[in-house]
Design a protein around this motif. Sequence first.
Motif, PDB file in Angstrom:
ATOM      1  N   LYS A 103       0.607  -1.248   0.017  1.00  0.00           N
ATOM      2  CA  LYS A 103       0.417   0.030  -0.135  1.00  0.00           C
ATOM      3  C   LYS A 103       0.881   1.286  -0.513  1.00  0.00           C
ATOM      4  O   LYS A 103       0.702   2.423  -1.076  1.00  0.00           O
ATOM      5  N   GLY A 104       2.008   1.195   0.881  1.00  0.00           N
ATOM      6  CA  GLY A 104       3.049   2.213   0.785  1.00  0.00           C
ATOM      7  C   GLY A 104       3.426   2.750  -0.374  1.00  0.00           C
ATOM      8  O   GLY A 104       3.706   3.799  -0.697  1.00  0.00           O
ATOM      9  N   VAL A 105       3.885   1.680  -1.297  1.00  0.00           N
ATOM     10  CA  VAL A 105       4.604   1.604  -2.378  1.00  0.00           C
ATOM     11  C   VAL A 105       3.540   2.480  -3.583  1.00  0.00           C
ATOM     12  O   VAL A 105       3.801   3.310  -4.143  1.00  0.00           O
ATOM     13  N   GLU A 106       2.292   1.595  -3.541  1.00  0.00           N
ATOM     14  CA  GLU A 106       0.876   2.181  -4.175  1.00  0.00           C
ATOM     15  C   GLU A 106       0.965   4.546  -3.743  1.00  0.00           C
ATOM     16  O   GLU A 106       0.182   4.711  -4.721  1.00  0.00           O
ATOM     17  N   LYS A 107       1.266   3.907  -2.639  1.00  0.00           N
ATOM     18  CA  LYS A 107       0.232   5.373  -2.799  1.00  0.00           C
ATOM     19  C   LYS A 107       1.154   6.634  -2.708  1.00  0.00           C
ATOM     20  O   LYS A 107       1.228   7.660  -3.505  1.00  0.00           O
ATOM     21  N   SER A 108       2.475   6.285  -2.755  1.00  0.00           N
ATOM     22  CA  SER A 108       3.925   6.856  -3.033  1.00  0.00           C
ATOM     23  C   SER A 108       3.909   6.865  -4.235  1.00  0.00           C
ATOM     24  O   SER A 108       4.146   7.888  -4.930  1.00  0.00           O
ATOM     25  N   LYS A 109       3.549   6.081  -5.199  1.00  0.00           N
ATOM     26  CA  LYS A 109       3.705   6.689  -7.093  1.00  0.00           C
ATOM     27  C   LYS A 109       2.108   7.508  -6.923  1.00  0.00           C
ATOM     28  O   LYS A 109       2.762   7.870  -7.630  1.00  0.00           O
ATOM     29  N   SER A 110       0.861   7.228  -6.393  1.00  0.00           N
ATOM     30  CA  SER A 110      -0.108   8.347  -6.828  1.00  0.00           C
ATOM     31  C   SER A 110       0.626   9.548  -6.649  1.00  0.00           C
ATOM     32  O   SER A 110       0.712  10.465  -7.062  1.00  0.00           O
ATOM     33  N   TRP A 111       1.352   9.660  -5.485  1.00  0.00           N
ATOM     34  CA  TRP A 111       1.693  10.636  -4.920  1.00  0.00           C
ATOM     35  C   TRP A 111       2.778  11.637  -6.126  1.00  0.00           C
ATOM     36  O   TRP A 111       2.781  12.969  -6.113  1.00  0.00           O
ATOM     37  N   VAL A 112       4.401  10.604  -6.453  1.00  0.00           N
ATOM     38  CA  VAL A 112       5.070  10.904  -7.756  1.00  0.00           C
ATOM     39  C   VAL A 112       4.579  10.944  -8.550  1.00  0.00           C
ATOM     40  O   VAL A 112       4.287  12.816  -9.362  1.00  0.00           O
ATOM     41  N   GLU A 113       2.679  10.100  -9.204  1.00  0.00           N
ATOM     42  CA  GLU A 113       2.698  10.759 -10.211  1.00  0.00           C
ATOM     43  C   GLU A 113       1.764  12.395 -10.415  1.00  0.00           C
ATOM     44  O   GLU A 113       1.075  13.357 -11.780  1.00  0.00           O
ATOM     45  N   GLU A 114       0.749  13.167  -9.395  1.00  0.00           N
ATOM     46  CA  GLU A 114       0.791  14.121  -8.991  1.00  0.00           C
ATOM     47  C   GLU A 114       1.378  15.153  -8.885  1.00  0.00           C
ATOM     48  O   GLU A 114       1.145  16.497  -9.301  1.00  0.00           O
ATOM     49  N   ASN A 115       2.535  14.847  -9.120  1.00  0.00           N
ATOM     50  CA  ASN A 115       3.883  16.229  -8.736  1.00  0.00           C
ATOM     51  C   ASN A 115       4.334  16.470  -9.834  1.00  0.00           C
ATOM     52  O   ASN A 115       5.610  17.028 -10.360  1.00  0.00           O
ATOM     53  N   ILE A 116       4.870  14.880 -11.034  1.00  0.00           N
ATOM     54  CA  ILE A 116       4.913  15.069 -12.250  1.00  0.00           C
ATOM     55  C   ILE A 116       4.433  15.506 -13.241  1.00  0.00           C
ATOM     56  O   ILE A 116       3.290  15.738 -13.422  1.00  0.00           O
ATOM     57  N   ALA A 117       5.195  16.124 -14.434  1.00  0.00           N
ATOM     58  CA  ALA A 117       4.517  16.300 -15.457  1.00  0.00           C
ATOM     59  C   ALA A 117       3.928  15.168 -16.442  1.00  0.00           C
ATOM     60  O   ALA A 117       2.546  15.583 -16.738  1.00  0.00           O
ATOM     61  N   GLY A 118       4.729  13.829 -16.167  1.00  0.00           N
ATOM     62  CA  GLY A 118       3.778  12.839 -16.900  1.00  0.00           C
ATOM     63  C   GLY A 118       3.078  12.316 -16.163  1.00  0.00           C
ATOM     64  O   GLY A 118       2.994  12.552 -14.801  1.00  0.00           O
ATOM     65  N   VAL A 119       2.325  10.595 -17.171  1.00  0.00           N
ATOM     66  CA  VAL A 119       1.350  10.512 -15.886  1.00  0.00           C
ATOM     67  C   VAL A 119       2.317   8.401 -15.733  1.00  0.00           C
ATOM     68  O   VAL A 119       1.534   7.968 -14.719  1.00  0.00           O
TER      69      VAL A 119
END
Length: 402
Positions: free
Chosen positions: A322-338
């Motif tokens: 869950k921690g890795v999944e949530k981290s990925k979502s956080w990174v996704e919200e903060n970079i230009a690409g998806v």
Amino acid sequence: MRVFFIGFGQAGGKLVDMFLAQDRKLGSTSFRGIVINTARTDLMGIKNIPMEDRLLIGQTMVKGHGVGTDNVTGAKVAADEIDTIISAIDRRGTHDIDAFVVCAGLGGGTGSGGSPVLCRHLKRIYREPVYAVGVIPAPEEGRLYSLNAARSLSTLVNEADNVIVFDNSAWKNDGESVKSAYERLNEEIVRRFGVLFRAGEVSKYGVGEMVVDSSEIINTLRGGGISSVGYAISEAIPMAKNGGKSSSKKDNNGGLLSGILGKKEKKAEPHVDIASGEDKSAKIIGLVRRAMLGRLTLPCDYSTAERALVLVAGPPSELDRKGVEKSKSWVEENIAGVEVRGGDYPVDSGYVAAVVLLATIGDAPRIRELMELAKEAKEEVVRSRERSHTAMFEDGVDPLFE
Ligand SMILES: Nc1nc2c(ncn2[C@@H]2O[C@H](COP(=O)(O)OP(=O)(O)OP(=O)(O)O)[C@@H](O)[C@H]2O)c(=O)[nH]1
């Protein structure tokens, strides 16, 4: 990922030497490699690579003395001896590798000139992707070094499938000379890139819940251009939580991965207290945030990254899907690409480490600075050519009809 490293020039050679030593220490065979140089003495300084995998080139041109910061000669030597280089690579074996990684300091002559030439030929000959790890010089090293780096980098981005940059100036401490910091900087490089490039290999400590395979690293780097890497490490995990493996007695650096995940440092890295009993996933998210917001190998605007890869390495008891999944979502919200990929990598360590690869970044101040410097230098050359041309005409000499 199974990586074939090629260390070009002195900095590149030292880095590959350390990557292979790290691999051996782990009892792994994921990494192999050779080192190439125009200076015999630099090759003699290598510690962990057998003599037959150290290649001296340019003997007719520079007689084993190096190219003396002249990257045009560096490129020429590499082009002239490309067949010898490819034979040395083939001799070492490439049939089972996933990627080539060419390491070089871009401010000198041999690695700076040679690595773009090598990347071009590797891409022509092999199917596997070719990445470069390029070290850029600090401004204090002098204008020539910066110009070499600018020129090399602008060629390298077209020849390699991706260039992951480490900026020496961002990593040396105030008052410290770059040269005296080399050893420490190299450890920082190998620690980060070692976790990154090793991801996808089966660990003898088990398979993670969210395993990253080499195709995910390759897909993250697919966009080309320049990339940067962030890293953060937790506080030491108490022995009980780590199955008694936190080895402060046998090795105060965190178990078998000593020097690989690293240890708590005074100011270089942000730390999170993994041992506090808080929710595991919250701690992983905290680590990943700190990796991305802390000091990157190349300081840049992370929000311009096109893709990212999030890796969490540590003892299986501390890894959390869950921690890795949530981290990925956080990174996704903060970079230009998806496109954000990620996973975990179980290791025997007294620490948890997060690595964030920010791929194909759009803006990095030091790169802009280097490119502007190169542009100015080019304009200066044109101006001085025009001046000397005019002066000759004023003297009544036309160079064309002399
Ligand atoms: N991080 C790090 N950077 C280094 C190290 N050695 C050199 N550099 C950097 O790499 C640049 C190139 O230096 P070298 O690798 O010694 O140069 P070379 O490719 O061997 O080329 P020549 O010596 O000119 O033939 C330097 O300007 C530094 O910025 C090192 O051990 N670590």
